[in-house]
Design a protein around this motif. Structure first.
Motif, PDB file in Angstrom:
ATOM      1  N   GLN A   1       0.855  -1.316  -0.041  1.00 18.50           N
ATOM      2  CA  GLN A   1      -0.019   0.204   0.181  1.00 18.50           C
ATOM      3  C   GLN A   1       0.683   1.214  -0.016  1.00 18.50           C
ATOM      4  O   GLN A   1       2.005   1.303   0.744  1.00 18.50           O
TER       5      GLN A   1
ATOM      6  N   ASP B   1      -7.022   6.985 -11.927  1.00 21.02           N
ATOM      7  CA  ASP B   1      -7.840   5.936 -11.173  1.00 21.02           C
ATOM      8  C   ASP B   1      -8.922   6.113 -10.611  1.00 21.02           C
ATOM      9  O   ASP B   1      -9.523   5.525  -9.576  1.00 21.02           O
TER      10      ASP B   1
ATOM     11  N   TRP C   1      -5.780  -0.120 -12.743  1.00 18.24           N
ATOM     12  CA  TRP C   1      -4.493  -0.346 -12.137  1.00 18.24           C
ATOM     13  C   TRP C   1      -4.330  -0.211 -10.840  1.00 18.24           C
ATOM     14  O   TRP C   1      -3.681  -1.228 -10.028  1.00 18.24           O
ATOM     15  N   TRP C   2      -5.118   0.359  -9.998  1.00 20.08           N
ATOM     16  CA  TRP C   2      -5.128   0.534  -8.377  1.00 20.08           C
ATOM     17  C   TRP C   2      -6.272   1.272  -7.967  1.00 20.08           C
ATOM     18  O   TRP C   2      -7.120   1.928  -8.565  1.00 20.08           O
TER      19      TRP C   2
ATOM     20  N   CYS D   1      -7.683   3.663  -4.833  1.00 19.82           N
ATOM     21  CA  CYS D   1      -7.265   4.714  -3.729  1.00 19.82           C
ATOM     22  C   CYS D   1      -8.663   5.281  -3.066  1.00 19.82           C
ATOM     23  O   CYS D   1      -9.470   5.373  -3.343  1.00 19.82           O
TER      24      CYS D   1
ATOM     25  N   CYS E   1      -3.100   4.196  -1.477  1.00 20.27           N
ATOM     26  CA  CYS E   1      -3.504   3.585  -2.621  1.00 20.27           C
ATOM     27  C   CYS E   1      -3.178   2.097  -2.673  1.00 20.27           C
ATOM     28  O   CYS E   1      -2.092   1.734  -1.875  1.00 20.27           O
ATOM     29  N   ASP E   2      -3.730   1.174  -3.210  1.00 24.85           N
ATOM     30  CA  ASP E   2      -3.633  -0.226  -3.213  1.00 24.85           C
ATOM     31  C   ASP E   2      -3.414  -0.667  -4.771  1.00 24.85           C
ATOM     32  O   ASP E   2      -4.545  -0.760  -5.419  1.00 24.85           O
ATOM     33  N   GLU E   3      -2.358  -1.218  -5.038  1.00 27.38           N
ATOM     34  CA  GLU E   3      -2.364  -1.945  -6.281  1.00 27.38           C
ATOM     35  C   GLU E   3      -2.940  -3.036  -6.346  1.00 27.38           C
ATOM     36  O   GLU E   3      -2.931  -3.774  -5.279  1.00 27.38           O
ATOM     37  N   TYR E   4      -3.811  -3.349  -7.514  1.00 25.79           N
ATOM     38  CA  TYR E   4      -4.263  -4.633  -7.684  1.00 25.79           C
ATOM     39  C   TYR E   4      -3.160  -5.750  -7.673  1.00 25.79           C
ATOM     40  O   TYR E   4      -1.963  -5.547  -7.838  1.00 25.79           O
TER      41      TYR E   4
END
Lengths: 217, 237
Positions: free
Chosen positions: A61, B27, B47-48, B50, B61-64
Protein backbone atom coordinates in the motif's frame (compact mmCIF):
# COMPACT_ATOMS: atom_id res chain seq x y z
CA UNK A 1 21.54 28.19 -41.75
CA UNK A 2 20.48 24.96 -40.22
CA UNK A 3 18.77 22.26 -42.17
CA UNK A 4 15.18 21.27 -41.62
CA UNK A 5 16.37 17.95 -40.25
CA UNK A 6 18.40 19.58 -37.49
CA UNK A 7 15.36 21.66 -36.54
CA UNK A 8 13.19 18.56 -36.41
CA UNK A 9 15.70 16.69 -34.27
CA UNK A 10 15.90 19.66 -31.93
CA UNK A 11 12.13 19.93 -31.75
CA UNK A 12 11.63 16.30 -30.85
CA UNK A 13 14.42 16.36 -28.27
CA UNK A 14 12.82 19.39 -26.68
CA UNK A 15 9.39 17.74 -26.82
CA UNK A 16 10.76 14.70 -25.00
CA UNK A 17 12.38 16.99 -22.46
CA UNK A 18 9.13 18.87 -21.92
CA UNK A 19 7.21 15.64 -21.27
CA UNK A 20 9.97 14.55 -18.92
CA UNK A 21 9.76 17.85 -17.05
CA UNK A 22 6.03 17.36 -16.53
CA UNK A 23 6.61 13.81 -15.27
CA UNK A 24 9.39 14.90 -12.93
CA UNK A 25 7.39 17.70 -11.39
CA UNK A 26 4.35 15.49 -10.85
CA UNK A 27 6.20 12.54 -9.33
CA UNK A 28 6.40 12.32 -5.55
CA UNK A 29 9.84 10.71 -5.46
CA UNK A 30 12.09 13.76 -5.29
CA UNK A 31 13.76 12.41 -2.23
CA UNK A 32 13.43 9.01 -0.64
CA UNK A 33 14.48 7.57 2.66
CA UNK A 34 17.93 6.13 2.48
CA UNK A 35 19.08 2.83 3.86
CA UNK A 36 22.50 4.05 4.73
CA UNK A 37 22.13 3.08 8.37
CA UNK A 38 22.14 -0.30 10.00
CA UNK A 39 18.50 -1.09 9.34
CA UNK A 40 18.46 -2.94 6.06
CA UNK A 41 14.95 -4.31 6.35
CA UNK A 42 12.40 -1.60 6.91
CA UNK A 43 8.67 -1.83 6.77
CA UNK A 44 8.10 1.64 5.41
CA UNK A 45 9.78 3.57 2.64
CA UNK A 46 9.29 7.31 2.68
CA UNK A 47 9.11 9.55 -0.35
CA UNK A 48 8.75 13.23 -0.61
CA UNK A 49 8.02 15.33 -3.65
CA UNK A 50 7.04 18.84 -4.55
CA UNK A 51 3.36 18.29 -3.95
CA UNK A 52 2.99 15.38 -1.56
CA UNK A 53 4.81 13.07 0.74
CA UNK A 54 4.21 9.36 0.57
CA UNK A 55 4.85 6.30 2.66
CA UNK A 56 5.09 2.96 0.92
CA UNK A 57 4.28 0.06 3.20
CA UNK A 58 5.86 -3.32 2.76
CA UNK A 59 2.36 -4.72 2.19
CA UNK A 60 2.18 -2.86 -1.10
CA UNK A 61 0.00 0.00 0.00
CA UNK A 62 1.09 3.54 -0.67
CA UNK A 63 -0.16 6.35 1.53
CA UNK A 64 0.15 9.87 0.24
CA UNK A 65 -0.62 13.22 1.71
CA UNK A 66 -0.54 16.60 0.03
CA UNK A 67 1.65 19.24 1.61
CA UNK A 68 -0.65 21.18 3.82
CA UNK A 69 -0.03 24.86 3.79
CA UNK A 70 1.70 26.66 0.99
CA UNK A 71 3.36 29.27 3.13
CA UNK A 72 4.70 26.97 5.81
CA UNK A 73 6.72 24.99 3.30
CA UNK A 74 10.47 25.19 3.01
CA UNK A 75 11.82 27.84 0.72
CA UNK A 76 13.54 25.40 -1.57
CA UNK A 77 10.35 23.41 -2.15
CA UNK A 78 8.43 26.54 -3.01
CA UNK A 79 11.15 27.77 -5.33
CA UNK A 80 11.45 24.40 -7.03
CA UNK A 81 7.70 24.30 -7.54
CA UNK A 82 7.66 27.75 -9.06
CA UNK A 83 10.63 27.04 -11.30
CA UNK A 84 9.16 23.77 -12.53
CA UNK A 85 5.83 25.39 -13.34
CA UNK A 86 7.58 28.23 -15.13
CA UNK A 87 9.66 25.71 -17.03
CA UNK A 88 6.56 23.80 -18.17
CA UNK A 89 4.88 27.01 -19.30
CA UNK A 90 7.97 28.23 -21.16
CA UNK A 91 8.27 24.84 -22.83
CA UNK A 92 4.64 25.04 -23.93
CA UNK A 93 5.19 28.46 -25.48
CA UNK A 94 8.34 27.16 -27.12
CA UNK A 95 6.46 24.22 -28.59
CA UNK A 96 3.96 26.51 -30.28
CA UNK A 97 6.43 29.18 -31.38
CA UNK A 98 8.92 26.78 -32.89
CA UNK A 99 6.22 24.99 -34.88
CA UNK A 100 5.57 28.31 -36.57
CA UNK A 101 9.25 28.92 -37.11
CA UNK A 102 10.35 25.52 -38.31
CA UNK A 103 11.04 24.96 -41.97
CA UNK A 104 8.80 21.94 -42.28
CA UNK A 105 5.67 24.05 -41.91
CA UNK A 106 4.22 26.39 -44.48
CA UNK A 107 3.25 29.16 -42.07
CA UNK A 108 4.91 32.46 -42.95
CA UNK A 109 6.85 31.08 -45.83
CA UNK A 110 7.07 34.38 -47.64
CA UNK A 111 9.85 35.80 -45.53
CA UNK A 112 12.17 32.98 -44.52
CA UNK A 113 14.44 35.23 -42.49
CA UNK A 114 11.66 36.17 -40.07
CA UNK A 115 10.62 32.53 -40.01
CA UNK A 116 14.06 31.39 -38.94
CA UNK A 117 14.19 34.13 -36.33
CA UNK A 118 10.95 32.74 -34.95
CA UNK A 119 12.57 29.30 -34.81
CA UNK A 120 15.47 30.84 -32.89
CA UNK A 121 12.97 32.42 -30.50
CA UNK A 122 11.36 29.02 -29.93
CA UNK A 123 14.79 27.57 -29.23
CA UNK A 124 15.50 30.34 -26.72
CA UNK A 125 12.21 29.56 -24.97
CA UNK A 126 13.23 25.92 -24.76
CA UNK A 127 16.65 26.80 -23.39
CA UNK A 128 15.10 29.02 -20.73
CA UNK A 129 12.73 26.19 -19.82
CA UNK A 130 15.65 23.78 -19.55
CA UNK A 131 17.58 26.22 -17.38
CA UNK A 132 14.62 26.67 -15.03
CA UNK A 133 14.15 22.92 -14.64
CA UNK A 134 17.88 22.40 -14.17
CA UNK A 135 18.03 25.06 -11.47
CA UNK A 136 15.04 23.64 -9.61
CA UNK A 137 16.31 20.07 -9.66
CA UNK A 138 19.89 20.99 -8.80
CA UNK A 139 18.83 23.23 -5.94
CA UNK A 140 16.63 20.50 -4.49
CA UNK A 141 19.45 17.98 -4.89
CA UNK A 142 21.89 20.33 -3.17
CA UNK A 143 19.53 20.68 -0.21
CA UNK A 144 19.10 16.92 0.02
CA UNK A 145 22.87 16.48 0.01
CA UNK A 146 23.41 19.13 2.69
CA UNK A 147 20.78 17.53 4.90
CA UNK A 148 22.24 14.08 4.38
CA UNK A 149 25.71 15.08 5.46
CA UNK A 150 24.47 17.24 8.30
CA UNK A 151 25.69 15.45 11.44
CA UNK A 152 22.67 16.55 13.44
CA UNK A 153 20.30 14.59 11.19
CA UNK A 154 19.59 11.19 12.72
CA UNK A 155 20.79 8.30 10.60
CA UNK A 156 17.34 6.79 10.26
CA UNK A 157 15.77 10.02 9.04
CA UNK A 158 18.13 10.63 6.16
CA UNK A 159 16.93 11.11 2.65
CA UNK A 160 18.70 10.62 -0.64
CA UNK A 161 18.03 11.37 -4.29
CA UNK A 162 14.87 9.91 -5.72
CA UNK A 163 14.13 8.86 -9.30
CA UNK A 164 12.31 12.10 -10.10
CA UNK A 165 15.54 14.05 -9.67
CA UNK A 166 17.28 11.97 -12.30
CA UNK A 167 14.30 12.23 -14.63
CA UNK A 168 14.38 15.98 -14.09
CA UNK A 169 18.07 16.24 -14.86
CA UNK A 170 17.79 14.26 -18.06
CA UNK A 171 14.67 16.14 -19.12
CA UNK A 172 16.35 19.49 -18.51
CA UNK A 173 19.40 18.46 -20.53
CA UNK A 174 17.20 17.22 -23.37
CA UNK A 175 15.30 20.51 -23.42
CA UNK A 176 18.54 22.49 -23.41
CA UNK A 177 19.98 20.39 -26.21
CA UNK A 178 16.83 20.64 -28.32
CA UNK A 179 16.64 24.38 -27.76
CA UNK A 180 20.23 24.87 -28.83
CA UNK A 181 19.62 22.80 -31.98
CA UNK A 182 16.64 24.98 -32.80
CA UNK A 183 18.69 28.09 -32.17
CA UNK A 184 21.18 26.93 -34.79
CA UNK A 185 18.71 28.13 -37.43
CA UNK A 186 19.91 31.67 -36.88
CA UNK A 187 20.14 33.30 -40.32
CA UNK A 188 23.58 34.25 -41.59
CA UNK A 189 24.65 37.88 -41.93
CA UNK A 190 24.56 37.96 -45.75
CA UNK A 191 20.91 36.98 -45.67
CA UNK A 192 20.13 39.81 -43.33
CA UNK A 193 21.85 42.11 -45.80
CA UNK A 194 19.66 40.65 -48.47
CA UNK A 195 16.56 41.37 -46.47
CA UNK A 196 17.54 44.99 -46.01
CA UNK A 197 18.14 45.17 -49.71
CA UNK A 198 14.68 43.85 -50.36
CA UNK A 199 13.18 46.47 -48.10
CA UNK A 200 14.52 49.11 -50.50
CA UNK A 201 17.38 50.09 -48.28
CA UNK A 202 20.74 50.65 -49.89
CA UNK A 203 22.93 47.71 -49.18
CA UNK A 204 26.24 46.44 -50.35
CA UNK A 205 25.37 42.79 -50.15
CA UNK A 206 23.90 41.56 -53.37
CA UNK A 207 23.33 37.85 -53.52
CA UNK A 208 22.67 35.66 -56.49
CA UNK A 209 19.00 34.77 -56.48
CA UNK A 210 19.52 31.08 -56.97
CA UNK A 211 21.25 30.79 -53.63
CA UNK A 212 18.25 32.31 -51.91
CA UNK A 213 15.93 29.92 -53.58
CA UNK A 214 17.50 26.76 -52.28
CA UNK A 215 17.51 28.22 -48.81
CA UNK A 216 13.78 28.67 -48.86
CA UNK A 217 12.76 25.29 -50.09
CA UNK B 1 -12.91 23.83 -46.67
CA UNK B 2 -10.91 20.64 -46.92
CA UNK B 3 -8.03 22.17 -45.03
CA UNK B 4 -10.34 23.52 -42.37
CA UNK B 5 -11.72 20.01 -41.92
CA UNK B 6 -8.18 18.69 -41.62
CA UNK B 7 -7.30 21.12 -38.87
CA UNK B 8 -10.55 20.46 -37.05
CA UNK B 9 -9.94 16.73 -37.29
CA UNK B 10 -6.40 17.17 -36.03
CA UNK B 11 -7.61 19.22 -33.08
CA UNK B 12 -10.17 16.61 -32.10
CA UNK B 13 -7.70 13.79 -32.66
CA UNK B 14 -5.19 15.43 -30.33
CA UNK B 15 -7.67 15.88 -27.52
CA UNK B 16 -9.33 12.51 -27.88
CA UNK B 17 -6.00 10.69 -27.92
CA UNK B 18 -5.01 12.65 -24.82
CA UNK B 19 -8.30 11.85 -23.11
CA UNK B 20 -7.97 8.15 -23.87
CA UNK B 21 -4.43 8.00 -22.52
CA UNK B 22 -5.42 9.98 -19.42
CA UNK B 23 -8.40 7.70 -18.85
CA UNK B 24 -6.20 4.62 -19.01
CA UNK B 25 -3.76 5.79 -16.40
CA UNK B 26 -5.96 7.63 -13.93
CA UNK B 27 -7.61 5.92 -11.05
CA UNK B 28 -11.21 7.10 -10.89
CA UNK B 29 -13.17 4.73 -13.06
CA UNK B 30 -15.67 4.24 -10.28
CA UNK B 31 -16.18 6.34 -7.17
CA UNK B 32 -18.19 5.55 -4.10
CA UNK B 33 -21.56 7.11 -3.53
CA UNK B 34 -24.42 6.96 -1.07
CA UNK B 35 -21.95 6.86 1.75
CA UNK B 36 -23.92 8.41 4.54
CA UNK B 37 -20.87 9.01 6.70
CA UNK B 38 -18.87 10.82 3.98
CA UNK B 39 -15.58 10.22 5.68
CA UNK B 40 -13.69 8.98 2.68
CA UNK B 41 -13.74 9.01 -1.08
CA UNK B 42 -12.87 5.79 -2.81
CA UNK B 43 -11.72 5.72 -6.39
CA UNK B 44 -11.15 2.48 -8.23
CA UNK B 45 -9.20 2.51 -11.44
CA UNK B 46 -7.90 -0.01 -13.89
CA UNK B 47 -4.60 -0.52 -12.10
CA UNK B 48 -5.06 0.52 -8.49
CA UNK B 49 -7.61 1.85 -6.06
CA UNK B 50 -7.23 4.80 -3.75
CA UNK B 51 -9.06 5.92 -0.64
CA UNK B 52 -8.82 9.55 0.41
CA UNK B 53 -9.68 10.39 3.95
CA UNK B 54 -11.79 13.51 4.14
CA UNK B 55 -10.34 14.76 7.41
CA UNK B 56 -6.60 14.49 7.21
CA UNK B 57 -6.30 14.28 3.43
CA UNK B 58 -4.23 11.12 3.44
CA UNK B 59 -4.61 9.07 0.29
CA UNK B 60 -3.95 5.37 0.56
CA UNK B 61 -3.45 3.55 -2.69
CA UNK B 62 -3.39 -0.17 -3.19
CA UNK B 63 -2.29 -1.80 -6.39
CA UNK B 64 -4.31 -4.72 -7.62
CA UNK B 65 -2.76 -8.14 -7.44
CA UNK B 66 -0.49 -9.50 -10.09
CA UNK B 67 -1.67 -9.34 -13.65
CA UNK B 68 -2.24 -13.08 -13.73
CA UNK B 69 -4.41 -13.09 -10.65
CA UNK B 70 -8.15 -13.52 -10.85
CA UNK B 71 -9.59 -10.28 -12.10
CA UNK B 72 -13.15 -9.59 -13.19
CA UNK B 73 -13.66 -9.80 -16.94
CA UNK B 74 -14.70 -6.17 -17.04
CA UNK B 75 -11.34 -5.02 -15.73
CA UNK B 76 -9.19 -7.12 -18.04
CA UNK B 77 -11.31 -6.31 -21.07
CA UNK B 78 -11.30 -2.59 -20.39
CA UNK B 79 -7.54 -2.59 -19.89
CA UNK B 80 -6.91 -4.37 -23.16
CA UNK B 81 -9.41 -2.33 -25.12
CA UNK B 82 -8.15 0.99 -23.82
CA UNK B 83 -4.51 0.20 -24.46
CA UNK B 84 -5.41 -0.78 -28.03
CA UNK B 85 -7.35 2.46 -28.41
CA UNK B 86 -4.44 4.49 -27.00
CA UNK B 87 -1.97 3.02 -29.45
CA UNK B 88 -4.24 3.40 -32.46
CA UNK B 89 -5.31 6.95 -31.66
CA UNK B 90 -1.77 8.09 -30.87
CA UNK B 91 -0.37 6.61 -34.06
CA UNK B 92 -3.22 8.07 -36.08
CA UNK B 93 -2.55 11.53 -34.65
CA UNK B 94 1.16 11.31 -35.43
CA UNK B 95 0.39 10.09 -38.94
CA UNK B 96 -2.19 12.81 -39.45
CA UNK B 97 0.45 15.45 -38.73
CA UNK B 98 2.31 14.33 -41.85
CA UNK B 99 -0.81 14.74 -43.93
CA UNK B 100 -1.66 18.24 -42.75
CA UNK B 101 -1.55 20.91 -45.39
CA UNK B 102 0.81 23.21 -43.51
CA UNK B 103 3.49 20.56 -43.07
CA UNK B 104 5.98 20.38 -45.90
CA UNK B 105 5.93 16.68 -46.53
CA UNK B 106 5.14 15.41 -50.02
CA UNK B 107 4.19 18.92 -51.07
CA UNK B 108 4.13 18.00 -54.71
CA UNK B 109 1.55 15.29 -54.30
CA UNK B 110 -1.66 16.59 -52.73
CA UNK B 111 -3.35 13.32 -53.52
CA UNK B 112 -1.04 11.30 -51.32
CA UNK B 113 -1.44 13.90 -48.59
CA UNK B 114 -5.20 13.49 -48.81
CA UNK B 115 -4.72 9.76 -48.70
CA UNK B 116 -2.61 10.06 -45.55
CA UNK B 117 -5.43 12.04 -43.94
CA UNK B 118 -7.95 9.43 -45.03
CA UNK B 119 -5.90 6.55 -43.61
CA UNK B 120 -5.36 8.30 -40.31
CA UNK B 121 -9.10 8.96 -40.18
CA UNK B 122 -9.69 5.25 -40.62
CA UNK B 123 -7.16 4.54 -37.84
CA UNK B 124 -8.99 6.98 -35.57
CA UNK B 125 -12.27 5.23 -36.26
CA UNK B 126 -10.61 1.90 -35.57
CA UNK B 127 -9.18 3.29 -32.33
CA UNK B 128 -12.47 4.79 -31.21
CA UNK B 129 -14.21 1.45 -31.43
CA UNK B 130 -12.21 -0.42 -28.77
CA UNK B 131 -12.19 2.71 -26.61
CA UNK B 132 -15.95 2.90 -26.74
CA UNK B 133 -16.40 -0.82 -26.15
CA UNK B 134 -14.05 -0.76 -23.17
CA UNK B 135 -15.57 2.30 -21.52
CA UNK B 136 -19.17 1.26 -22.13
CA UNK B 137 -18.47 -2.25 -20.88
CA UNK B 138 -16.99 -0.89 -17.68
CA UNK B 139 -19.88 1.55 -17.26
CA UNK B 140 -22.43 -1.20 -17.81
CA UNK B 141 -20.62 -3.36 -15.28
CA UNK B 142 -20.75 -0.58 -12.69
CA UNK B 143 -24.40 0.10 -13.44
CA UNK B 144 -25.41 -3.56 -13.20
CA UNK B 145 -23.52 -3.95 -9.94
CA UNK B 146 -25.22 -0.95 -8.45
CA UNK B 147 -28.71 -1.76 -9.66
CA UNK B 148 -28.50 -5.32 -8.33
CA UNK B 149 -27.56 -3.93 -4.94
CA UNK B 150 -30.39 -1.40 -5.06
CA UNK B 151 -32.84 -3.98 -6.33
CA UNK B 152 -32.08 -6.39 -3.53
CA UNK B 153 -32.10 -3.52 -1.09
CA UNK B 154 -28.65 -4.33 0.17
CA UNK B 155 -26.63 -1.65 1.81
CA UNK B 156 -23.07 -2.82 2.16
CA UNK B 157 -21.66 0.56 2.98
CA UNK B 158 -20.15 1.36 -0.39
CA UNK B 159 -21.92 1.60 -3.68
CA UNK B 160 -20.21 2.87 -6.76
CA UNK B 161 -21.05 5.23 -9.56
CA UNK B 162 -19.14 6.28 -12.67
CA UNK B 163 -15.99 8.24 -12.01
CA UNK B 164 -14.44 10.93 -14.13
CA UNK B 165 -11.95 8.60 -15.79
CA UNK B 166 -14.86 6.68 -17.22
CA UNK B 167 -16.30 9.88 -18.64
CA UNK B 168 -12.87 10.78 -20.02
CA UNK B 169 -12.67 7.43 -21.75
CA UNK B 170 -16.15 7.80 -23.21
CA UNK B 171 -15.54 11.31 -24.48
CA UNK B 172 -12.16 10.35 -25.88
CA UNK B 173 -13.72 7.50 -27.81
CA UNK B 174 -16.50 9.73 -29.12
CA UNK B 175 -13.95 12.38 -30.09
CA UNK B 176 -12.03 9.71 -32.00
CA UNK B 177 -15.19 8.87 -33.89
CA UNK B 178 -15.88 12.52 -34.59
CA UNK B 179 -12.43 13.30 -35.95
CA UNK B 180 -12.34 10.04 -37.87
CA UNK B 181 -15.67 10.91 -39.46
CA UNK B 182 -14.43 14.41 -40.29
CA UNK B 183 -11.31 13.03 -41.90
CA UNK B 184 -12.97 10.29 -43.91
CA UNK B 185 -16.59 11.02 -44.79
CA UNK B 186 -16.56 14.82 -44.81
CA UNK B 187 -13.28 15.04 -46.68
CA UNK B 188 -14.68 12.63 -49.21
CA UNK B 189 -17.83 14.72 -49.60
CA UNK B 190 -15.93 17.93 -50.10
CA UNK B 191 -13.42 16.40 -52.44
CA UNK B 192 -15.98 16.40 -55.21
CA UNK B 193 -16.21 20.18 -55.34
CA UNK B 194 -12.62 20.38 -56.47
CA UNK B 195 -11.98 23.68 -54.77
CA UNK B 196 -9.40 22.07 -52.55
CA UNK B 197 -7.17 21.15 -55.46
CA UNK B 198 -6.90 24.59 -56.91
CA UNK B 199 -6.30 26.19 -53.57
CA UNK B 200 -3.63 23.64 -52.78
CA UNK B 201 -2.00 24.37 -56.09
CA UNK B 202 -2.12 28.07 -55.33
CA UNK B 203 -0.65 27.61 -51.91
CA UNK B 204 1.99 25.42 -53.43
CA UNK B 205 2.94 28.20 -55.79
CA UNK B 206 3.03 30.64 -52.93
CA UNK B 207 5.16 28.33 -50.88
CA UNK B 208 7.69 27.87 -53.57
CA UNK B 209 7.91 31.48 -54.61
CA UNK B 210 10.27 33.63 -52.60
CA UNK B 211 10.24 37.26 -53.58
CA UNK B 212 12.56 36.77 -56.49
CA UNK B 213 11.32 36.80 -60.06
CA UNK B 214 13.52 33.99 -61.14
CA UNK B 215 12.37 31.65 -58.42
CA UNK B 216 8.73 32.44 -59.16
CA UNK B 217 9.22 31.65 -62.80
CA UNK B 218 10.97 28.46 -61.80
CA UNK B 219 8.16 27.30 -59.60
CA UNK B 220 5.49 27.65 -62.28
CA UNK B 221 6.34 24.50 -64.21
CA UNK B 222 6.36 22.32 -61.10
CA UNK B 223 2.88 23.51 -60.19
CA UNK B 224 1.67 22.87 -63.69
CA UNK B 225 3.14 19.44 -63.77
CA UNK B 226 1.55 18.49 -60.51
CA UNK B 227 -1.85 19.69 -61.73
CA UNK B 228 -1.31 17.85 -64.94
CA UNK B 229 -0.44 14.75 -62.98
CA UNK B 230 -3.63 15.08 -60.97
CA UNK B 231 -5.73 15.46 -64.08
CA UNK B 232 -4.07 12.47 -65.62
CA UNK B 233 -4.78 10.39 -62.54
CA UNK B 234 -8.38 11.64 -62.44
CA UNK B 235 -9.06 10.72 -66.03
CA UNK B 236 -7.52 7.35 -65.52
CA UNK B 237 -9.71 6.72 -62.50
Amino acid sequence: MASAGLQLVGYFLALAGWVGTICASALPQWKQSSYAGDAIITAVGLYEGLWMSCASQSTGQVQCKLHESLLSLDVHIQTSRALMVVSILLGFVGLIVSVIGMKCTKVGDKNPVTKSWIAVLGGVFFMLAGLCAMTAVSWYAARVTVEFFNPSTPVNARYEFGPALFIGWSAASLTLLGGSFLSCSCPKPEERGQQYYRQSQPSTAREPTIKREDQCI
Amino acid sequence: MQHFLQYLGCFFAFFSAGFLIAATWTDCWMVNTDDSLEVSATCRGLWWECVTNAFDGITTCDEYDSIFAEHPVKLVLTRGMLITADILAGLAFAFLLLGLDCVKFLTDEPRSKARICFISGLMLLAGGLPGLIGSVWYAIGVYVERSTLVLHNVFVGIQYKFGWSCWLGLSGALGCFLSGALLTCCMHLFRGTGSGRYSSCGSLRKAHAPPGMMAASLSHPSCQTSTAKMYAMDTRV
